[in-house]
Design a protein around this motif. Structure first.
Motif, PDB file in Angstrom:
ATOM      1  N   SER A   1       1.099  -1.396  -0.050  1.00 18.94           N
ATOM      2  CA  SER A   1      -0.452   0.156  -0.209  1.00 18.94           C
ATOM      3  C   SER A   1       1.005   1.244   0.613  1.00 18.94           C
ATOM      4  O   SER A   1       0.548   2.529  -0.974  1.00 18.94           O
TER       5      SER A   1
ATOM      6  N   ARG B   1       0.916   4.149  -2.457  1.00 20.91           N
ATOM      7  CA  ARG B   1       0.915   5.476  -2.313  1.00 20.91           C
ATOM      8  C   ARG B   1       1.723   6.619  -3.454  1.00 20.91           C
ATOM      9  O   ARG B   1       1.421   7.562  -3.474  1.00 20.91           O
TER      10      ARG B   1
ATOM     11  N   MET C   1      -3.182  -5.309  -3.279  1.00 18.73           N
ATOM     12  CA  MET C   1      -3.918  -5.234  -2.606  1.00 18.73           C
ATOM     13  C   MET C   1      -4.097  -6.513  -1.585  1.00 18.73           C
ATOM     14  O   MET C   1      -4.056  -8.145  -2.326  1.00 18.73           O
ATOM     15  N   GLU C   2      -4.061  -6.488  -0.224  1.00 23.22           N
ATOM     16  CA  GLU C   2      -3.821  -8.210   0.615  1.00 23.22           C
ATOM     17  C   GLU C   2      -4.882  -7.897   1.025  1.00 23.22           C
ATOM     18  O   GLU C   2      -6.024  -6.407   1.732  1.00 23.22           O
ATOM     19  N   GLY C   3      -5.678  -8.579   1.666  1.00 21.37           N
ATOM     20  CA  GLY C   3      -6.108  -8.785   3.112  1.00 21.37           C
ATOM     21  C   GLY C   3      -7.792  -8.932   1.951  1.00 21.37           C
ATOM     22  O   GLY C   3      -8.529  -7.861   3.272  1.00 21.37           O
ATOM     23  N   LEU C   4      -8.345  -9.504   1.442  1.00 17.46           N
ATOM     24  CA  LEU C   4      -9.904  -9.510   1.326  1.00 17.46           C
ATOM     25  C   LEU C   4     -10.100  -9.897   2.439  1.00 17.46           C
ATOM     26  O   LEU C   4     -10.524 -10.883   3.091  1.00 17.46           O
ATOM     27  N   ARG C   5     -11.409  -8.707   2.753  1.00 20.98           N
ATOM     28  CA  ARG C   5     -11.885  -8.474   3.727  1.00 20.98           C
ATOM     29  C   ARG C   5     -13.879  -9.532   2.834  1.00 20.98           C
ATOM     30  O   ARG C   5     -14.635 -10.156   3.607  1.00 20.98           O
ATOM     31  N   ALA C   6     -14.224  -8.377   2.050  1.00 20.96           N
ATOM     32  CA  ALA C   6     -15.095  -9.320   1.516  1.00 20.96           C
ATOM     33  C   ALA C   6     -15.803  -7.918   0.065  1.00 20.96           C
ATOM     34  O   ALA C   6     -14.662  -7.873  -0.542  1.00 20.96           O
TER      35      ALA C   6
ATOM     36  N   LEU D   1     -17.677  -1.204   4.025  1.00 15.17           N
ATOM     37  CA  LEU D   1     -18.101  -1.152   2.362  1.00 15.17           C
ATOM     38  C   LEU D   1     -18.337  -0.161   2.438  1.00 15.17           C
ATOM     39  O   LEU D   1     -18.833   0.284   3.032  1.00 15.17           O
TER      40      LEU D   1
ATOM     41  N   ARG E   1     -13.420  -5.464  -0.542  1.00 12.77           N
ATOM     42  CA  ARG E   1     -12.407  -5.000   0.457  1.00 12.77           C
ATOM     43  C   ARG E   1     -11.916  -5.599   0.511  1.00 12.77           C
ATOM     44  O   ARG E   1     -11.559  -6.418   1.237  1.00 12.77           O
ATOM     45  N   PHE E   2     -10.236  -5.299   1.113  1.00 10.54           N
ATOM     46  CA  PHE E   2      -8.878  -5.392   1.206  1.00 10.54           C
ATOM     47  C   PHE E   2      -8.817  -4.434   2.620  1.00 10.54           C
ATOM     48  O   PHE E   2      -9.104  -3.693   2.204  1.00 10.54           O
ATOM     49  N   ALA E   3      -7.779  -5.327   3.096  1.00  9.04           N
ATOM     50  CA  ALA E   3      -8.021  -4.412   4.135  1.00  9.04           C
ATOM     51  C   ALA E   3      -7.600  -2.341   3.880  1.00  9.04           C
ATOM     52  O   ALA E   3      -7.870  -2.583   5.083  1.00  9.04           O
ATOM     53  N   ASP E   4      -6.243  -2.234   3.849  1.00  6.09           N
ATOM     54  CA  ASP E   4      -6.303  -0.843   2.792  1.00  6.09           C
ATOM     55  C   ASP E   4      -7.179  -0.081   2.184  1.00  6.09           C
ATOM     56  O   ASP E   4      -7.133   0.668   1.786  1.00  6.09           O
ATOM     57  N   HIS E   5      -7.628  -1.374   1.074  1.00  8.97           N
ATOM     58  CA  HIS E   5      -7.723  -0.933   0.111  1.00  8.97           C
ATOM     59  C   HIS E   5      -9.427  -0.970  -0.573  1.00  8.97           C
ATOM     60  O   HIS E   5     -10.042  -2.293   0.411  1.00  8.97           O
ATOM     61  N   LYS E   6      -9.943  -0.687  -1.597  1.00 10.83           N
ATOM     62  CA  LYS E   6     -11.008  -0.927  -2.201  1.00 10.83           C
ATOM     63  C   LYS E   6     -11.090  -1.244  -3.973  1.00 10.83           C
ATOM     64  O   LYS E   6     -10.686  -0.118  -4.153  1.00 10.83           O
ATOM     65  N   LEU E   7     -11.787  -2.585  -4.446  1.00 11.48           N
ATOM     66  CA  LEU E   7     -11.498  -2.177  -6.115  1.00 11.48           C
ATOM     67  C   LEU E   7     -12.992  -1.916  -5.980  1.00 11.48           C
ATOM     68  O   LEU E   7     -14.216  -2.945  -5.778  1.00 11.48           O
TER      69      LEU E   7
ATOM     70  N   VAL F   1      -9.644   1.838  -8.366  1.00 16.39           N
ATOM     71  CA  VAL F   1      -8.831   1.195  -6.884  1.00 16.39           C
ATOM     72  C   VAL F   1      -8.840   2.852  -5.988  1.00 16.39           C
ATOM     73  O   VAL F   1      -8.654   3.342  -6.534  1.00 16.39           O
TER      74      VAL F   1
ATOM     75  N   GLY G   1      -8.353   4.066  -2.122  1.00 20.65           N
ATOM     76  CA  GLY G   1      -8.420   3.865  -0.612  1.00 20.65           C
ATOM     77  C   GLY G   1      -9.757   3.153  -0.206  1.00 20.65           C
ATOM     78  O   GLY G   1     -10.745   3.173  -0.100  1.00 20.65           O
ATOM     79  N   ALA G   2      -9.694   3.312   1.729  1.00 16.12           N
ATOM     80  CA  ALA G   2     -10.627   2.313   2.320  1.00 16.12           C
ATOM     81  C   ALA G   2     -11.323   3.133   2.611  1.00 16.12           C
ATOM     82  O   ALA G   2     -12.419   3.137   2.983  1.00 16.12           O
TER      83      ALA G   2
END
Lengths: 253, 116
Positions: free
Chosen positions: A93, A97, A208-213, A253, B69-75, B88, B90-91
């Motif tokens: 990240s 950035r 992008m790591e750590g898919l949550r949803a 979300l 939804r990823f840890a620090d980002h969204k697509l 792409v 940020g969260a």
């Protein structure tokens, strides 16, 4: 903490490439970056950047400032170690950035606009760090993990209206074994497993790591898939007019 | 490839890192992202997004939007005709502002079918 063995190299590469090398090698040491008259420090712990100091600040803003430098030198050093981490963002990240900020600065320069520097944190003046051995990474603060209930989400637990709400839901183990269901799940288990897998692969490719949803809206149907703290997968389906706000908030979300 | 400036308006929204447009077969049509997102990455990403869309459309209804939804980002992915517009962020992106910007870009993309 400076490595005492291994090869020394003198090569020309972008700072982002060198940082990636350190991260992929899961390095734990401090790197001094010099660019013109500026000096900055990047602290790597098990391949994560956990701290940074630049002439204008500490933490993420310092890391972004350093990663924005275009040329200079990059070398391990024996700077004192930190007592607490100041960066929790993943290195991917940070690089992303930094790349975005560099692109935008280039565009602004091309348009002849004034380029603003990264936020300066003068209030967090750079102070010498105590000489301490690195802490295990697990002791550093990480983004809070999701907590979820142990049964497929009910309309009550998600805040959906009672009597309406979620039409079908399924909970799976990470290997695809169905643990529990609600309603006629049909292909929902397969869709849950496949969608979360594809989502994670897409995220990997984008850094992008750590898919949550994953949330999909198709016609009048909302499908929501998410990963629980223990790795189990939840898939659920509801009409789009059902209020899933609390659950969506919880999932970020 | 379509002109990337069609996507540039999305960057007006805070915390948007960039965007891309994928064709019906998963091919990259346009991209407005930092250089670290090389075009060749989309040889995998494009077809996977198309498969994800097909998965959700298997039961008949057309996919409108998709959010990962990823840890620090969204697509954020939006269906634009047969194409997919990916953004792409940020969260903590401002969702209503992004929705408006995406609507405008989607309209513009739909109005330029000849270049796709």
């Amino acid at each position: 903490m400076t490595p005492t063995h291994g090869f020394r190299a003198n090569l020309t590469a972008s700072l982002a490439d060198l940082v990636q090398l350190e991260c992929l090698a899961r390095s734990t040491h401090v790197i001094r970056v010099k660019s013109n008259d500026d000096v900055g420090y990047l602290y790597f712990q098990n391949g994560q950047i956990v701290h940074a100091m630049s002439p204008n600040g500490v933490g993420e803003s310092a890391a972004l400032e350093i990663l924005g430098w275009e040329d200079g030198s990059f070398e391990p050093c024996s700077a004192g170690w930190l007592s607490t981490a100041t960066i929790t963002m993943s290195w991917q990240s940070l690089l992303m950035r930094a790349a975005t900020a560099r692109d935008e600065a280039q565009r602004d320069r091309a348009k002849g606009r004034t380029v603003l520097n990264f936020p300066r944190e003068r209030s967090q003046a750079v102070t010498p760090m105590p000489e301490k051995p690195p802490l295990p990474l697990s002791t550093y603060p990480r983004p809070q993990a999701l907590t979820t209930s142990q049964s497929p989400p009910s309309s009550q637990s998600t805040g959906a209206p009672s009597g309406g709400g979620i039409e079908r839901a399924v909970r799976l183990e990470a290997d695809g074994k169905v643990l529990s269901t609600r309603g006629e799940t049909g292909e929902l288990a397969a869709v849950t497993a496949y969608a979360t897998r594809l989502g994670a692969l897409i995220g990997d490719a984008l850094g992008m790591e750590g898919l949550r949803a994953v949330e999909c809206i198709a016609g009048s149907t909302r499908r929501l898939f998410y990963v629980e703290k223990n790795g189990n997968l939840i898939g659920l389906e509801a009409r789009t007019d059902v209020d899933l706000g609390p659950l969506r908030d919880k999932l970020g979300l | 490839m379509m002109e990337n400036h069609a996507l540039a308006g999305l960057r007006d929204v805070d915390d948007v890192l960039g965007s891309f447009l994928i064709g019906a077969r998963g091919e990259l049509l346009a991209k407005d992202l930092p250089d670290v997102f090389r075009d060749d990455l989309f040889a995998d990403i494009g077809p996977r997004l198309v498969r994800l869309r097909e998965t959700f459309e298997a039961e008949g209804e057309g996919m409108g939007s998709l959010l990962l939804r990823f840890a620090d980002h969204k697509l954020h992915v939006r269906a634009v005709g047969a194409s997919l517009l990916g953004v792409v962020t940020g969260a903590n992106v401002n969702a209503p502002a992004l929705r408006m910007a995406t609507n405008l870009v989607a309209r513009r993309v739909e109005a330029e079918p000849a270049t796709r």
